[in-house]
Enzyme design. Structure first.
Site, PDB file in Angstrom:
ATOM      1  N   GLU A   1       0.811  -1.228   0.000  1.00  0.00           N
ATOM      2  CA  GLU A   1       0.000   0.000   0.000  1.00  0.00           C
ATOM      3  C   GLU A   1       0.841   1.273   0.000  1.00  0.00           C
ATOM      4  OE1 GLU A   1      -2.741   0.166   3.283  1.00  0.00           O
ATOM      5  OE2 GLU A   1      -3.550  -1.826   2.915  1.00  0.00           O
ATOM      6  N   GLY A   2       2.160   1.165  -0.039  1.00  0.00           N
ATOM      7  CA  GLY A   2       3.002   2.349   0.130  1.00  0.00           C
ATOM      8  C   GLY A   2       3.286   2.661   1.585  1.00  0.00           C
TER       9      GLY A   2
END
Length: 351
Positions: free
Chosen positions: A317-318
């Protein structure tokens, strides 16, 4: 391929700003080198941004989502529907990256490149519908050349939006059930490593599940072995829409002069592809963390990367890159706000 924009030159580093920042760093009121990696980071950012005192206050986070046909082979612990469900979670603020983006004052965008529920129409999500997920790469290419180019351009478009919004730092994140399988396959093809070295549990497979995942990847690599020398074609054969978008985003950022903070295993594999397509982009990539997925360490080593954190993360998801943002901001603050020996009237050498 007519328009090969991904081969366009990347922005050059500002050598003068780099040298001036290096000289400043050596005059700050501390023993030379005592802030370790933070010193090198601040100087690197100065050269990239063309400013003696760099800043990463303005942050853009783009989450790219897509489904994977290889999930039909039973390579994931989670059902495919989760990809679409998580899109809703991202935009309603309940996902980890949503929380981190709020805490960091970042602009968060969510791009759906193609899921198995293409009828999704969620406010706040950019739905591109390149396909209902990729095809099963055990049977043929994951995507067509046209689909791959659309995904690359989607990433580039996100980089352009970041630029238009004055972003000083770009984080790409990903969501796609099955995407560690695609990333492992891509990394194995590009690095010519044993599959078992680069394949892990992903979202939570047991040992038997990992062994099955390895076997599936080996079948895919055998099928597509003839095109391993072409990084872009290998991406289209074995990657995902969201991985291709990350590649496009990283190349777009390097061409436009936006520093990229790379997240975990999947994002690092995308960075590997980007450097194979256009090696000059490597200078624009800073690596946020070393994650728990076993292949991550191998890919980082091949990229000669020194990640900032190691916290056993494997979410994606970063999120790992986002967690490293405060370190970058503090490195810039120390570099820009500490006094020099002359300013503080402190002796600059031992007695």
């Amino acid at each position: 391929m007519t328009d090969t924009w991904w081969l366009n030159p990347c922005k050059a580093i500002d050598a003068q700003a780099y040298e001036q920042a290096l000289a400043r760093q050596q005059q700050l009121t501390k023993p030379a080198g005592s802030l370790g990696q933070l010193e090198a980071l601040a100087v690197q950012l100065a050269g990239l941004q063309g400013q003696v005192k760099p800043s990463v206050d303005s942050l853009w986070i783009a989450i790219f989502a897509g489904d994977h046909g290889v999930v039909a082979e039973g390579v994931s612990a989670f059902p495919q529907e989760v990809t679409g469900q998580m899109l809703q979670n991202f935009v309603t603020g309940g996902a980890a990256i949503s929380v981190l983006a709020r805490q960091l004052g970042a602009q968060l965008e969510v791009v759906d490149l193609g899921t198995v529920t293409p009828s999704l129409d969620l406010p706040g999500v950019r739905h591109l519908n390149i396909g209902a997920g990729t095809a099963n790469f055990v049977n043929g290419p994951a995507m067509t050349e046209a689909q791959g180019q659309l995904a690359l351009q989607a990433g580039r478009d996100s980089a352009w939006r970041a630029l238009a919004n004055g972003a000083q730092l770009f984080i790409g994140g990903e969501m796609g059930i099955g995407n560690t399988t695609a990333a492992s396959a891509l990394a194995c093809a590009l690095l010519d490593c044993p599959v078992s070295d680069l394949t892990g549990p992903g979202t939570g497979l047991n040992a038997q599940g990992v062994s099955h995942k390895v076997a599936v990847i080996e079948r895919a690599l055998a099928l597509h072995a003839g095109q391993r020398g072409n990084a872009l074609q290998t991406l289209f054969n074995l990657g995902g829409f969201e991985i291709a978008a990350l590649v496009g985003a990283y190349l777009g950022c390097a061409q436009e002069g936006i520093v990229v903070l790379v997240d975990g295993f999947i994002c690092t594999v995308a960075a590997l592809v980007a450097t194979r397509v256009n090696p000059a982009c490597r200078e624009w990539l800073v690596f946020g963390h070393r994650g728990a997925e076993p292949g991550h360490r191998h890919v980082l080593q091949r990229l000669d990367a020194q990640p900032l954190l190691e916290l056993g993360l494997r979410l994606g998801e970063g999120s790992g890159a986002a967690l490293a943002v405060p370190l970058l901001r503090l490195a810039c603050a120390l570099h820009g706000q500490m006094a020099t020996f002359a300013e503080a009237a402190v002796a600059d050498r031992p007695a």
